[in-house]
Design an enzyme around this catalytic site. Sequence first.
Site, PDB file in Angstrom:
ATOM      1  N   HIS A  38      52.606  -2.800  40.819  1.00 40.25           N
ATOM      2  CA  HIS A  38      53.557  -3.539  41.222  1.00 40.25           C
ATOM      3  C   HIS A  38      54.670  -3.147  42.251  1.00 40.25           C
ATOM      4  O   HIS A  38      55.697  -2.460  41.687  1.00 40.25           O
ATOM      5  CB  HIS A  38      54.390  -4.137  40.091  1.00 40.25           C
ATOM      6  CG  HIS A  38      53.782  -4.890  38.877  1.00 40.25           C
ATOM      7  ND1 HIS A  38      52.699  -4.080  38.135  1.00 40.25           N
ATOM      8  CD2 HIS A  38      53.404  -6.188  38.578  1.00 40.25           C
ATOM      9  CE1 HIS A  38      52.223  -5.111  37.107  1.00 40.25           C
ATOM     10  NE2 HIS A  38      52.473  -6.372  37.605  1.00 40.25           N
ATOM     11  N   HIS A 270      54.307  -8.945  44.399  1.00 41.54           N
ATOM     12  CA  HIS A 270      54.860  -8.517  43.120  1.00 41.54           C
ATOM     13  C   HIS A 270      53.770  -7.569  42.378  1.00 41.54           C
ATOM     14  O   HIS A 270      54.369  -6.468  42.145  1.00 41.54           O
ATOM     15  CB  HIS A 270      54.960  -9.793  42.353  1.00 41.54           C
ATOM     16  CG  HIS A 270      55.104  -9.615  40.905  1.00 41.54           C
ATOM     17  ND1 HIS A 270      56.165  -9.346  40.331  1.00 41.54           N
ATOM     18  CD2 HIS A 270      54.230  -9.720  39.923  1.00 41.54           C
ATOM     19  CE1 HIS A 270      56.136  -9.166  38.861  1.00 41.54           C
ATOM     20  NE2 HIS A 270      54.827  -9.321  38.732  1.00 41.54           N
ATOM     21  N   GLU A 416      66.777 -13.111  15.200  1.00 39.17           N
ATOM     22  CA  GLU A 416      65.898 -12.063  14.710  1.00 39.17           C
ATOM     23  C   GLU A 416      65.206 -11.062  15.835  1.00 39.17           C
ATOM     24  O   GLU A 416      65.073 -10.024  15.660  1.00 39.17           O
ATOM     25  CB  GLU A 416      64.780 -12.787  14.110  1.00 39.17           C
ATOM     26  CG  GLU A 416      65.146 -13.669  12.980  1.00 39.17           C
ATOM     27  CD  GLU A 416      65.693 -15.187  13.266  1.00 39.17           C
ATOM     28  OE1 GLU A 416      65.636 -15.414  14.609  1.00 39.17           O
ATOM     29  OE2 GLU A 416      66.118 -15.738  12.409  1.00 39.17           O
ATOM     30  N   HIS A 478      59.172 -22.248   5.707  1.00 42.63           N
ATOM     31  CA  HIS A 478      59.718 -20.884   5.315  1.00 42.63           C
ATOM     32  C   HIS A 478      58.899 -19.832   4.545  1.00 42.63           C
ATOM     33  O   HIS A 478      59.404 -18.853   3.910  1.00 42.63           O
ATOM     34  CB  HIS A 478      61.308 -21.326   4.575  1.00 42.63           C
ATOM     35  CG  HIS A 478      62.303 -21.555   5.909  1.00 42.63           C
ATOM     36  ND1 HIS A 478      61.880 -22.800   6.524  1.00 42.63           N
ATOM     37  CD2 HIS A 478      63.407 -21.439   5.829  1.00 42.63           C
ATOM     38  CE1 HIS A 478      62.782 -23.111   7.146  1.00 42.63           C
ATOM     39  NE2 HIS A 478      64.037 -22.148   6.793  1.00 42.63           N
TER      40      HIS A 478
END
Lengths: 667, 667
Positions: A38, A270, A416, A478
């Site tokens: 890149h 890129h 999280e 859950h």
Amino acid sequence: MSKAQSKVVTSPAPSVRDMANAIRALAMDAVQAANSGHPGMPMGMADVATVLFTEALKFDPAVPSWANRDRFVLSAGHGSMLLYALLHLTGYPGMTIDELKNFRQFGSKTAGHPEYGHAPGIETTTGPLGQGLANAVGIALSERLLAARVGNDLIDYHTYVIAGDGCLMEGISQEAISLAGHLKLGKLIVLWDDNSISIDGATSLSVSDNEIERFTASGWNTARVDGYDPTAIAAAIKAAKANTSRPWLIACKTVIGYGAPNKAGKSSAHGEPLGAEEIKATRERLDWPYQPFDVPDHILSAWRAVGSRGTKVYADWAKRLSTANAEAKALIGGRKIETAVAAAIAEAKTAFAADTAKRATRVWSQLTLERLVPALPELIGGSADLTGSNGTKTKHHASVTPENFAGNYVHYGVREHGMAAAMNGIALSNSFIPYGGTFLVFTDYCRPSIRLSALMQQRVIYVMTHDSIGLGEDGPTHQPVEHLSALRAIPNVYVFRPADGIETAECWELAIAAKRTPSILALSRQAVPNLRSDGSENRSAKGAYLIKSPEGKRDVTLLATGSEVGVAVEAAAELAKSGISAAVVSMPSFELFRAQPESYQNDILGEAPRIAIEAGVAQSWYEWLRKSDKFVGMSGFGASAPAGKLFEHFGITAVHVADIARQAVAS
Amino acid sequence: MSKAQSKVVTSPAPSVRDMANAIRALAMDAVQAANSGHPGMPMGMADVATVLFTEALKFDPAVPSWANRDRFVLSAGHGSMLLYALLHLTGYPGMTIDELKNFRQFGSKTAGHPEYGHAPGIETTTGPLGQGLANAVGIALSERLLAARVGNDLIDYHTYVIAGDGCLMEGISQEAISLAGHLKLGKLIVLWDDNSISIDGATSLSVSDNEIERFTASGWNTARVDGYDPTAIAAAIKAAKANTSRPWLIACKTVIGYGAPNKAGKSSAHGEPLGAEEIKATRERLDWPYQPFDVPDHILSAWRAVGSRGTKVYADWAKRLSTANAEAKALIGGRKIETAVAAAIAEAKTAFAADTAKRATRVWSQLTLERLVPALPELIGGSADLTGSNGTKTKHHASVTPENFAGNYVHYGVREHGMAAAMNGIALSNSFIPYGGTFLVFTDYCRPSIRLSALMQQRVIYVMTHDSIGLGEDGPTHQPVEHLSALRAIPNVYVFRPADGIETAECWELAIAAKRTPSILALSRQAVPNLRSDGSENRSAKGAYLIKSPEGKRDVTLLATGSEVGVAVEAAAELAKSGISAAVVSMPSFELFRAQPESYQNDILGEAPRIAIEAGVAQSWYEWLRKSDKFVGMSGFGASAPAGKLFEHFGITAVHVADIARQAVAS
């Protein structure tokens, strides 16, 4: 005329542009040589990086692990040649021109994306977008935590991040910037490579966010600069350093592939080599008449001078450190903790052995932490807003707040992923051992960061409670069923699922001892019987062991983990009534068991029919089972109901296990 | 005085507060009865929900699948009793008071969190935070896509979301709001339950974001209301409906557990029963003198009247639909697509059979899509900013933009998680089949949404390319090794890993035919040989089959998937030279193979020694291997180097496989 004078005449101090062009040329040459990589990002951000390194960054290539160095995190990791070029130019040991020529080749230090541990100066592994930015929050937080313990005189560094549009589009970036803003991590400075290009084309194809407003909304200071105006860049960084009230976003307007006449500003710059023609044209455009990988002396010297500028700064710091107190030195250098851990665990095990109460393993974990936390000031606890449920906070904790970095507990919020990535950053500090909690099912939310803990070999401890249908009424969204297998599949992760109090303490001990491996502690919501009272040996250390030996000849072996070990023990008692002698094997860690000699494995597993019991899917168990063996567990998602009802419904009961065992013995 | 008149006198039209109190009472009673659940959110948002349902929501409980109904998504899924109460009160079929009394019990419609498919009116499964909001973006996008195809006269609905602080803290929310803002989904209205409380305590423990500014930065309109001022709430929703230039955030200032004298405004109201005493006190405070689960007639009648208001609206719409053209009717109702798919796949297979070029399976996938896309207007393609790499866009695609919802390709941006969740929302429309691409390694970024595709049984197709170390130079951060196993562990997911062109076309056919199962297509970056020229039968449909039969007696069986099938075929040719007869089994789907009769499985797997070959970890393979069998694959992370070098280094080559096979045959 002396030689030195002559040099002054022919080689005036190179400009930022000249120095940046060295980065550009190395980047395009290395990508071309590798025929992969890149070039666009390093070429676009070369000036910004040059200003950062020449004007601001505190570092000493000779002491890359200097605790008080500024950290430079290349969150846009695909632009790895930017980092490798900088490390080479400033003189990091081992980052030779040959390494750059070997970019992306097997065994080189110069992997496709920066890999922590491959070379000094690579602060963290990046590439999966957003991770570097979110690591940096942990790194910047570590700085505040450590400074609060040893003083700003010893620890006072900045964390700089280069992030791209992709980093900012990833959701993890929001968790990171929100947490950093909340904690007012004012020494975190993010340089955004605002080039308006992503792989699919213009960023306007997919994003219309006003990033300045977005960061402001999360409590950041912001600035905008032209990425090719060294004065403006320097001024913005200086202003950011001078005002540490809030973290900083500096939006740097750049052009991807800057300097490439036909590809600059396009997504074609890129992720692929520019090609020989375009490289030739770029050399002309940049007025860079040197051969590939050739950096002229006067420019290399200027860069090396930047690198050696840190020598004295480091020496001064080392002198200050030498007069510091022992505790500060130990924290900065990394304390020897084995004795303290052993004592705390021994204390816990003694207490647990005498405790006949049924408790959830998450509660045993909390009780273990009650001993560990005071013994280990290195431990930085936290939870993604499930503190009470996870049992991650003890009476020895104080919350970390913008006003109190002496605290040792982080309220990560419902983030999280950001938590896990921040913990990676904290672990990278080498001064702290982070642990953080959520429900086991939500390892899915932080899995990319768990993988990086493993790949970077960082001691991050994931306290993952509510580890099965035993979670009960919250239902299948859950209830983890596939997660134990899915986590066991990741290389270099210990998945611990302790069965009772003693095993929980043992697994904590093993997790802390695993300096180069992250751990998952899978813990029950529901109470389980305490099965062991023997305490001195860490029996979990072999991964699996006979928690109940057969009476005489072994007729059947019951293998289980966590809350199902109690089920197996009960089934064994049931079988004993029918005169069937069952061994029960507790397997708190498949990984540690796999590492044992085959003879030990065979002894434990035995020749008798095996029944494996785990309230999850079978996948990871087949390794230990023969075709004729049986598995009792889940084959699909759970359901919403009280836990007892679910274990009954899905047949994960002592009665059912005993039935299966009887059939196995009979057949 | 007539009875009706008497009713008017004794029962004036109940106020919003009275109607909301019915929700509050049912929520606290049901949670108390279950001894589990989340009363705080329904009690806090009861007035907002009441205004939404009474003043704005277009729905007809008698026709819950009405294509033009407004959608109501409870992103804060833990507040499920809010939804169940509303469905009961407005008269959804089957949502009886007994179901509410059975909240969170086995087999009830009233699971702990709303489960799609459990009861009419549950639009999507929520609970994992942020998912509902991100689904809603897909739902709102579907509305625009469908309206662009059949006209606003037939499709013109709003999507309403109730989201909590947790939803907004999750990173996925940023991806969702950023995408929605970019696409100007002006008929998406998010009602934020701004109660300043999360599980750990005050949200100020962990978050300081200015949400209004944040949403504004992503191109949303915003408003603030007092969550207990019905006039203000109604006015805000009305204003939002009147201005569809951008999506809307309406921040509703509320008090968690509103009405509970001692627990309101505290995190103790969030996730546990209020307790008998507090419930009694709440009844008094709310002036709600009725027994548990008792909703007085005048209030129930008022609610039922709200429910039946939709009857005429639906009837008018049905009349309009009856005069619509066949294409519009088909799209709205769900076309029969089997014939069109079969023809497109047959065409692809014929072409591929005649094509001897080596191509990557991602390229075969693109070539398959070139046939499928024109045949299936239902297909909505996309990629998380890896369009060219994933091969997800064909010449038949037009990009979806705020100005062109007639397009059929979504540039999701670098937002894998948001993409997957949006695809769940698109699939829920029943009018479209979404597929989206990224690298296989980044399934980690969207795993929570993949899990929900599986749990909700939605036909979402994940085009996951660069499926092994064959990705090469980008290195271990981008090379999946554990992902095939980790994905195979999720219940109700097809993990397809086709070996060549024909198999790729077959797997696409199977993925589209799997109406109640999401599929992962794991596709190679690198070119693979075309192995099959037989085309008519879909041999992949049995999950595994003999792609190369042994010559005579079978000496050894080579099992492989994807790019390693070619390795196995080459190894078999190698072995033939030594007079060893090898069968080669291609196993594009473990799940479909597992579903075959044991006799078929035994025929395919055979009795000879087995060597399994896959450029990933062994875990999911043990199911098909005996102790004496071998696995050739990965045992740790990959590395950065050209792909060929990596396959060589890790021993995943025909030569090495042949060696192992010879040893196995000899022993």
